[in-house]
Design a protein around this motif. Structure first.
Motif, short mmCIF file in Angstrom:
data_model
loop_
_atom_site.label_atom_id
_atom_site.label_comp_id
_atom_site.label_asym_id
_atom_site.label_seq_id
_atom_site.Cartn_x
_atom_site.Cartn_y
_atom_site.Cartn_z
N ALA A 1 0.83 -1.21 0.00
CA ALA A 1 0.00 0.00 0.00
C ALA A 1 0.87 1.26 0.00
O ALA A 1 0.58 2.23 -0.70
CB ALA A 1 -0.94 -0.01 1.20
N ALA A 2 1.94 1.24 0.78
CA ALA A 2 2.84 2.38 0.83
C ALA A 2 3.53 2.59 -0.52
O ALA A 2 3.69 3.72 -0.99
CB ALA A 2 3.88 2.19 1.93
N ALA A 3 3.93 1.49 -1.16
CA ALA A 3 4.57 1.60 -2.48
C ALA A 3 3.58 2.14 -3.51
O ALA A 3 3.93 2.99 -4.34
CB ALA A 3 5.11 0.24 -2.92
N ASN A 4 2.34 1.66 -3.48
CA ASN A 4 1.32 2.17 -4.42
C ASN A 4 1.03 3.64 -4.19
O ASN A 4 0.88 4.41 -5.14
CB ASN A 4 0.03 1.36 -4.29
N ALA A 5 0.95 4.05 -2.93
CA ALA A 5 0.69 5.45 -2.62
C ALA A 5 1.83 6.34 -3.10
O ALA A 5 1.60 7.41 -3.65
CB ALA A 5 0.47 5.62 -1.12
N ALA A 6 3.05 5.88 -2.91
CA ALA A 6 4.20 6.68 -3.36
C ALA A 6 4.23 6.78 -4.88
O ALA A 6 4.49 7.84 -5.44
CB ALA A 6 5.49 6.06 -2.84
N LYS A 7 3.93 5.67 -5.54
CA LYS A 7 3.96 5.67 -7.00
C LYS A 7 2.84 6.54 -7.57
O LYS A 7 3.06 7.40 -8.40
CB LYS A 7 3.82 4.23 -7.52
N ASN A 8 1.61 6.34 -7.11
CA ASN A 8 0.48 7.09 -7.63
C ASN A 8 0.47 8.53 -7.15
O ASN A 8 0.05 9.42 -7.87
CB ASN A 8 -0.84 6.41 -7.24
N GLY A 9 0.91 8.77 -5.94
CA GLY A 9 0.97 10.13 -5.42
C GLY A 9 1.95 10.97 -6.20
O GLY A 9 1.69 12.12 -6.51
N GLY A 10 3.10 10.43 -6.54
CA GLY A 10 4.08 11.15 -7.33
C GLY A 10 3.58 11.44 -8.74
O GLY A 10 3.77 12.52 -9.26
N HIS A 11 2.88 10.48 -9.32
CA HIS A 11 2.31 10.67 -10.66
C HIS A 11 1.24 11.75 -10.63
O HIS A 11 1.19 12.62 -11.50
CB HIS A 11 1.72 9.36 -11.18
#
Length: 162
Positions: A28-38
């Motif tokens: 979840a943290a990895a997805n948030a970092a990836k999508n949040g940056g995008h």
């Protein structure tokens, strides 16, 4: 002996659930970092305008892109094209012509979302809805007294003769 076996099962079960929980958290943290940056890059780095747009999206439950897809327009469309598409889609989905009330409400919500977006950008524009046509005197509207139907919600009284 049985108590020791139950304790071992509990410990192993707790370990398995704990590991699964930690893995889910990492994902979840990895997805948030990836999508949040995008999302931040897409919105130009964030800021007050992005926060306002996000607030309107949360409030309406619809993004600007989704609203434009519903109204079948592009970002370059002018107000006349948007109004024309809105009026057409609203009429086609009218319940009076066996349309879908759900789709008609989506069209109205898309219009409102675009108007809110323009308002947050400091350019409040309104998409004009077509005014309802006034029925002519020669053709009675169904449900009106001239059409021979009662507007009362009660059934007509029968004449009882002895």
């Amino acid at each position: 002996m049985a108590g020791r076996l139950i304790a071992q099962i509990l410990v192993m079960g707790t370990q398995v659930v704990g590991k699964a929980f930690m893995e889910a958290y990492r994902q979840a943290a990895a997805n948030a970092a990836k999508n949040g940056g995008h999302q931040a890059a897409k919105n130009g780095g964030g800021g007050a305008k992005a926060a306002a747009a996000d607030a309107v999206t949360r409030k309406t439950g619809m993004t600007v892109d989704e609203a434009m897809n519903i109204l079948n327009i592009t970002k370059e469309a002018d107000l006349a094209k948007i109004t024309k598409n809105y009026q057409h889609l609203f009429k086609v989905n009218d319940k009076a012509v066996n349309g879908s009330f759900y789709l008609q409400s989506k069209v109205v919500r898309a219009k409102e979302r675009l108007e809110m977006e323009w308002e947050t950008q400091g350019n409040p524009m309104k998409i004009e809805a077509e005014t309802p046509a006034v029925a002519s005197a020669e053709t009675p509207v169904s449900g009106s007294p001239e059409a021979g139907t009662s507007t009362s919600s009660h059934p007509p009284k029968e004449d009882k003769q002895a």
